[in-house]
Design a protein around this motif. Structure first.
Motif, mmCIF file in Angstrom:
data_model
loop_
_atom_site.group_PDB
_atom_site.id
_atom_site.type_symbol
_atom_site.label_atom_id
_atom_site.label_comp_id
_atom_site.label_asym_id
_atom_site.label_seq_id
_atom_site.Cartn_x
_atom_site.Cartn_y
_atom_site.Cartn_z
ATOM 1 N N ILE A 1 -5.201 23.555 5.264
ATOM 2 C CA ILE A 1 -5.160 23.126 3.870
ATOM 3 C C ILE A 1 -4.675 21.684 3.809
ATOM 4 O O ILE A 1 -3.633 21.350 4.367
ATOM 5 C CB ILE A 1 -4.243 24.034 3.033
ATOM 6 N N SER A 2 -5.452 20.862 3.130
ATOM 7 C CA SER A 2 -5.081 19.461 2.947
ATOM 8 C C SER A 2 -4.854 19.186 1.473
ATOM 9 O O SER A 2 -5.471 19.803 0.604
ATOM 10 C CB SER A 2 -6.191 18.539 3.465
ATOM 11 N N TYR A 3 -3.967 18.240 1.209
ATOM 12 C CA TYR A 3 -3.638 17.817 -0.156
ATOM 13 C C TYR A 3 -3.832 16.309 -0.231
ATOM 14 O O TYR A 3 -3.605 15.602 0.744
ATOM 15 C CB TYR A 3 -2.183 18.163 -0.497
ATOM 16 N N ALA A 4 -4.228 15.848 -1.394
ATOM 17 C CA ALA A 4 -4.405 14.404 -1.579
ATOM 18 C C ALA A 4 -4.006 14.032 -2.998
ATOM 19 O O ALA A 4 -4.130 14.833 -3.924
ATOM 20 C CB ALA A 4 -5.844 13.991 -1.312
ATOM 21 N N ALA A 5 -3.512 12.805 -3.134
ATOM 22 C CA ALA A 5 -3.165 12.272 -4.456
ATOM 23 C C ALA A 5 -3.529 10.792 -4.463
ATOM 24 O O ALA A 5 -3.514 10.127 -3.420
ATOM 25 C CB ALA A 5 -1.687 12.449 -4.735
ATOM 26 N N THR A 6 -3.877 10.294 -5.634
ATOM 27 C CA THR A 6 -4.175 8.872 -5.756
ATOM 28 C C THR A 6 -3.320 8.243 -6.845
ATOM 29 O O THR A 6 -2.944 8.908 -7.814
ATOM 30 C CB THR A 6 -5.658 8.617 -6.093
ATOM 31 N N LEU A 7 -3.009 6.997 -6.638
ATOM 32 C CA LEU A 7 -2.355 6.174 -7.655
ATOM 33 C C LEU A 7 -3.345 5.054 -7.932
ATOM 34 O O LEU A 7 -3.736 4.315 -7.038
ATOM 35 C CB LEU A 7 -1.033 5.606 -7.137
ATOM 36 N N THR A 8 -3.787 4.961 -9.183
ATOM 37 C CA THR A 8 -4.786 3.975 -9.557
ATOM 38 C C THR A 8 -4.263 3.113 -10.693
ATOM 39 O O THR A 8 -3.723 3.627 -11.666
ATOM 40 C CB THR A 8 -6.090 4.673 -10.011
ATOM 41 N N ALA A 9 -4.413 1.826 -10.544
ATOM 42 C CA ALA A 9 -4.043 0.890 -11.604
ATOM 43 C C ALA A 9 -5.086 -0.210 -11.614
ATOM 44 O O ALA A 9 -5.701 -0.512 -10.597
ATOM 45 C CB ALA A 9 -2.663 0.310 -11.361
ATOM 46 N N GLN A 10 -5.306 -0.791 -12.771
ATOM 47 C CA GLN A 10 -6.229 -1.914 -12.870
ATOM 48 C C GLN A 10 -5.508 -3.080 -13.503
ATOM 49 O O GLN A 10 -4.971 -2.960 -14.600
ATOM 50 C CB GLN A 10 -7.466 -1.560 -13.685
ATOM 51 N N SER A 11 -5.486 -4.179 -12.774
ATOM 52 C CA SER A 11 -4.833 -5.362 -13.312
ATOM 53 C C SER A 11 -5.801 -6.089 -14.235
ATOM 54 O O SER A 11 -7.001 -6.102 -14.015
ATOM 55 C CB SER A 11 -4.374 -6.277 -12.184
ATOM 56 N N GLY B 1 -8.102 -6.462 -10.392
ATOM 57 C CA GLY B 1 -9.142 -5.446 -10.437
ATOM 58 C C GLY B 1 -8.549 -4.078 -10.159
ATOM 59 O O GLY B 1 -7.339 -3.882 -10.219
ATOM 60 N N LEU B 2 -9.400 -3.139 -9.845
ATOM 61 C CA LEU B 2 -8.978 -1.767 -9.618
ATOM 62 C C LEU B 2 -8.205 -1.660 -8.311
ATOM 63 O O LEU B 2 -8.658 -2.116 -7.263
ATOM 64 C CB LEU B 2 -10.212 -0.859 -9.586
ATOM 65 N N GLN B 3 -7.025 -1.090 -8.370
ATOM 66 C CA GLN B 3 -6.166 -0.896 -7.210
ATOM 67 C C GLN B 3 -6.014 0.621 -6.992
ATOM 68 O O GLN B 3 -5.456 1.302 -7.837
ATOM 69 C CB GLN B 3 -4.782 -1.512 -7.447
ATOM 70 N N VAL B 4 -6.520 1.138 -5.890
ATOM 71 C CA VAL B 4 -6.472 2.571 -5.619
ATOM 72 C C VAL B 4 -5.704 2.801 -4.320
ATOM 73 O O VAL B 4 -6.061 2.262 -3.276
ATOM 74 C CB VAL B 4 -7.881 3.179 -5.500
ATOM 75 N N ILE B 5 -4.660 3.610 -4.413
ATOM 76 C CA ILE B 5 -3.864 3.991 -3.245
ATOM 77 C C ILE B 5 -4.027 5.496 -3.089
ATOM 78 O O ILE B 5 -3.847 6.244 -4.051
ATOM 79 C CB ILE B 5 -2.381 3.647 -3.443
ATOM 80 N N GLU B 6 -4.378 5.944 -1.901
ATOM 81 C CA GLU B 6 -4.551 7.378 -1.663
ATOM 82 C C GLU B 6 -3.590 7.850 -0.583
ATOM 83 O O GLU B 6 -3.445 7.211 0.455
ATOM 84 C CB GLU B 6 -5.979 7.698 -1.237
ATOM 85 N N ALA B 7 -2.935 8.969 -0.851
ATOM 86 C CA ALA B 7 -2.064 9.605 0.134
ATOM 87 C C ALA B 7 -2.602 11.007 0.383
ATOM 88 O O ALA B 7 -2.979 11.715 -0.558
ATOM 89 C CB ALA B 7 -0.633 9.676 -0.384
ATOM 90 N N SER B 8 -2.644 11.408 1.643
ATOM 91 C CA SER B 8 -3.108 12.755 1.964
ATOM 92 C C SER B 8 -2.219 13.374 3.039
ATOM 93 O O SER B 8 -1.525 12.671 3.772
ATOM 94 C CB SER B 8 -4.575 12.737 2.405
ATOM 95 N N TYR B 9 -2.286 14.693 3.104
ATOM 96 C CA TYR B 9 -1.401 15.447 3.986
ATOM 97 C C TYR B 9 -2.080 16.771 4.324
ATOM 98 O O TYR B 9 -2.600 17.447 3.436
ATOM 99 C CB TYR B 9 -0.071 15.680 3.267
ATOM 100 N N ASN C 1 7.457 -0.570 -10.938
ATOM 101 C CA ASN C 1 6.378 -0.591 -11.916
ATOM 102 C C ASN C 1 5.218 -1.423 -11.374
ATOM 103 O O ASN C 1 5.343 -2.635 -11.210
ATOM 104 C CB ASN C 1 6.881 -1.184 -13.235
ATOM 105 N N PRO C 2 4.056 -0.797 -11.089
ATOM 106 C CA PRO C 2 2.943 -1.562 -10.520
ATOM 107 C C PRO C 2 2.387 -2.614 -11.469
ATOM 108 O O PRO C 2 1.779 -3.583 -11.039
ATOM 109 C CB PRO C 2 1.889 -0.493 -10.204
ATOM 110 N N PHE C 3 2.608 -2.458 -12.778
ATOM 111 C CA PHE C 3 2.086 -3.419 -13.744
ATOM 112 C C PHE C 3 2.938 -4.679 -13.820
ATOM 113 O O PHE C 3 2.547 -5.655 -14.452
ATOM 114 C CB PHE C 3 1.942 -2.765 -15.114
ATOM 115 N N SER C 4 4.110 -4.679 -13.174
ATOM 116 C CA SER C 4 4.951 -5.876 -13.170
ATOM 117 C C SER C 4 4.654 -6.761 -11.958
ATOM 118 O O SER C 4 5.260 -7.813 -11.795
ATOM 119 C CB SER C 4 6.430 -5.477 -13.174
#
Length: 112
Positions: free
Chosen positions: A72-82, A54-62, A5-8
């Protein structure tokens, strides 16, 4: 996907994430956090060092190696703000009120 859990977490902790494509491991995904490339293990796990609040952005791409022209490329982000925890807000409010009170007392003494 986050494996914890990123919020922990707090600044300095490590957030393990796993990079999958359609539920399976992929070769050579690219994971970026705060402008830096993060290494990914053979199990698709990247360890993200949590930065300051603050804003925490993690990006994964393939990029799919089986895709034809164009690739063809794919990308996803995981964003959380503390944010500050409620008990921290109470302390902040009390400290601010005390500071304002002291400033007002000094001003009143100078006028007298």
């Amino acid at each position: 996907m986050a494996l914890q859990n990123p919020f922990s977490l707090k600044e300095g902790d490590i957030l393990p994430i796993q990079v999958l494509f359609q539920g399976t491991l992929i070769n050579n995904p690219l994971v970026e956090y705060l402008g830096q490339t993060i290494s990914v293990s053979n199990n698709g796990i990247a360890l993200i060092p949590i930065g300051a609040s603050g804003l925490q952005v993690i990006e994964a791409s393939y990029t799919d190696p089986n895709s034809n022209n164009p690739p063809i490329s794919y990308a996803a982000t995981l964003t959380a703000q503390s944010v500050l925890e409620p008990q921290s807000l109470g302390l902040l409010t009390a400290t601010t009120a005390l500071g304002i009170s002291q400033i007002l007392n000094r001003r009143m003494k100078k006028k007298a």
